[in-house]
Design a protein around this motif. Structure first.
Motif, mmCIF file in Angstrom:
data_model
loop_
_atom_site.group_PDB
_atom_site.id
_atom_site.type_symbol
_atom_site.label_atom_id
_atom_site.label_comp_id
_atom_site.label_asym_id
_atom_site.label_seq_id
_atom_site.Cartn_x
_atom_site.Cartn_y
_atom_site.Cartn_z
ATOM 1 N N THR A 3 81.695 85.492 -3.739
ATOM 2 C CA THR A 3 83.128 85.498 -3.506
ATOM 3 C C THR A 3 83.600 86.939 -3.529
ATOM 4 N N ALA A 4 84.176 87.573 -2.598
ATOM 5 C CA ALA A 4 84.728 88.919 -2.228
ATOM 6 C C ALA A 4 86.178 88.687 -2.589
ATOM 7 N N ASN A 5 86.721 89.713 -3.237
ATOM 8 C CA ASN A 5 88.281 89.798 -3.239
ATOM 9 C C ASN A 5 88.768 90.942 -2.403
ATOM 10 N N HIS A 6 89.990 90.848 -1.944
ATOM 11 C CA HIS A 6 90.255 91.956 -0.999
ATOM 12 C C HIS A 6 91.794 92.187 -1.551
ATOM 13 N N THR A 7 92.034 93.615 -1.480
ATOM 14 C CA THR A 7 93.497 94.084 -1.686
ATOM 15 C C THR A 7 94.207 94.804 -0.377
ATOM 16 N N VAL A 8 95.499 94.396 -0.387
ATOM 17 C CA VAL A 8 96.019 95.072 0.865
ATOM 18 C C VAL A 8 97.447 95.885 0.053
ATOM 19 N N GLU A 9 97.424 97.054 0.536
ATOM 20 C CA GLU A 9 98.583 97.943 0.070
ATOM 21 C C GLU A 9 99.482 98.347 1.237
ATOM 22 N N ASN A 10 100.609 98.728 0.952
ATOM 23 C CA ASN A 10 101.531 99.256 1.976
ATOM 24 C C ASN A 10 102.028 100.423 1.279
ATOM 25 N N ARG A 50 98.527 100.589 11.382
ATOM 26 C CA ARG A 50 99.944 99.883 11.488
ATOM 27 C C ARG A 50 100.134 98.783 11.296
ATOM 28 N N THR A 51 99.071 97.860 11.318
ATOM 29 C CA THR A 51 99.284 96.438 11.278
ATOM 30 C C THR A 51 98.032 96.239 9.874
ATOM 31 N N LYS A 52 98.662 94.918 9.416
ATOM 32 C CA LYS A 52 97.992 94.691 8.187
ATOM 33 C C LYS A 52 96.447 93.921 8.654
ATOM 34 N N GLY A 53 96.570 93.233 9.784
ATOM 35 C CA GLY A 53 95.303 92.793 10.195
ATOM 36 C C GLY A 53 94.317 93.736 10.602
ATOM 37 N N ALA A 54 94.761 94.856 11.548
ATOM 38 C CA ALA A 54 93.883 96.129 11.693
ATOM 39 C C ALA A 54 93.169 96.511 10.224
ATOM 40 N N ALA A 55 93.909 96.765 9.253
ATOM 41 C CA ALA A 55 93.448 97.392 8.075
ATOM 42 C C ALA A 55 92.644 96.490 7.665
ATOM 43 N N LYS A 56 92.695 94.932 7.464
ATOM 44 C CA LYS A 56 91.711 94.028 7.048
ATOM 45 C C LYS A 56 90.447 94.239 7.755
ATOM 46 N N GLU A 57 90.595 94.115 9.150
ATOM 47 C CA GLU A 57 89.393 94.260 9.941
ATOM 48 C C GLU A 57 88.434 95.440 9.761
ATOM 49 N N GLU A 58 89.027 96.453 9.571
ATOM 50 C CA GLU A 58 88.412 97.612 9.283
ATOM 51 C C GLU A 58 87.642 97.542 7.984
ATOM 52 N N ALA A 59 88.375 97.092 6.967
ATOM 53 C CA ALA A 59 87.470 97.064 5.584
ATOM 54 C C ALA A 59 86.670 95.939 5.642
ATOM 55 N N ALA A 60 86.819 94.959 6.288
ATOM 56 C CA ALA A 60 85.705 93.914 6.578
ATOM 57 C C ALA A 60 84.408 94.338 7.201
ATOM 58 N N LYS A 61 84.596 95.401 8.250
ATOM 59 C CA LYS A 61 83.486 95.755 8.838
ATOM 60 C C LYS A 61 82.727 96.992 7.853
ATOM 61 N N ALA A 62 83.488 97.482 7.135
ATOM 62 C CA ALA A 62 83.101 98.553 6.285
ATOM 63 C C ALA A 62 82.165 97.676 5.033
ATOM 64 N N ALA A 63 82.642 96.453 4.876
ATOM 65 C CA ALA A 63 81.952 95.664 3.670
ATOM 66 C C ALA A 63 80.421 95.343 4.434
ATOM 67 N N LEU A 64 80.835 94.928 5.694
ATOM 68 C CA LEU A 64 79.674 94.343 6.456
ATOM 69 C C LEU A 64 78.456 95.400 6.689
ATOM 70 N N ASP A 65 78.837 96.747 6.894
ATOM 71 C CA ASP A 65 78.023 97.790 6.717
ATOM 72 C C ASP A 65 77.215 97.894 5.291
ATOM 73 N N TRP A 66 78.099 97.932 4.576
ATOM 74 C CA TRP A 66 77.459 98.127 2.908
ATOM 75 C C TRP A 66 76.419 97.032 2.849
ATOM 76 N N LEU A 67 77.003 95.763 3.201
ATOM 77 C CA LEU A 67 75.936 94.682 2.639
ATOM 78 C C LEU A 67 74.612 94.979 3.457
ATOM 79 N N THR A 68 74.638 95.382 4.620
ATOM 80 C CA THR A 68 73.736 95.612 5.697
ATOM 81 C C THR A 68 72.560 96.718 5.108
ATOM 82 N N THR A 69 73.306 97.893 4.619
ATOM 83 C CA THR A 69 72.884 98.968 3.965
ATOM 84 C C THR A 69 72.025 98.644 2.593
#
Length: 124
Positions: free
Chosen positions: A67-74, A101-120
């Motif tokens: 289970t992963a937690n995520h944080t969003v900051e403005n 500029r959007t919360k969704g775009a920030a979450k998507e980029e963080a999720a992509k980075a997390a997937l890259d980390w798991l693959t690495t």
């Protein structure tokens, strides 16, 4: 000339009176049932939406029962917000985003980075 609602030539009832006297739509513009069925099936045939990085991350985490937690900051102003997001496995940050500029775009980029980390680290 009276302007009350009961007058048949003006007011809110005027539209109702006129619409009740109009003829029904002619059949020359409607399609046959076979044509409308064919038309509807061709329109509803669409390609499925690709999964988002957040959905792919969720699937990968379920594979390992994590289970992963995520944080969003403005940051920024009310009219011009900047959003930052990060994903965490326990105390380890596995993905973070830059300013978006959007919360969704920030979450998507963080999720992509997390997937890259798991693959690495071999968690395919």
């Amino acid at each position: 000339m009276s302007n009350d609602a009961g007058d048949s030539k003006s007011g809110p009832r005027a539209f109702l009176n006129r619409s009740a006297t109009t003829a029904p739509r002619s059949n020359r513009h409607s399609a046959s049932p076979e044509t409308s069925i064919r038309r509807n099936t061709s329109q509803t045939t669409t390609r499925p939406q690709p999964l988002s990085y957040r959905q792919l991350l969720q699937q990968r985490l379920q594979k390992y029962q994590w289970t992963a937690n995520h944080t969003v900051e403005n940051a920024g102003t009310t009219r011009n917000p900047l959003w930052f997001s990060s994903f965490w496995l326990g105390t380890i940050q596995i993905g973070q985003s830059s300013a978006h500029r959007t919360k969704g775009a920030a979450k998507e980029e963080a999720a992509k980075a997390a997937l890259d980390w798991l693959t690495t680290y071999g968690y395919d």
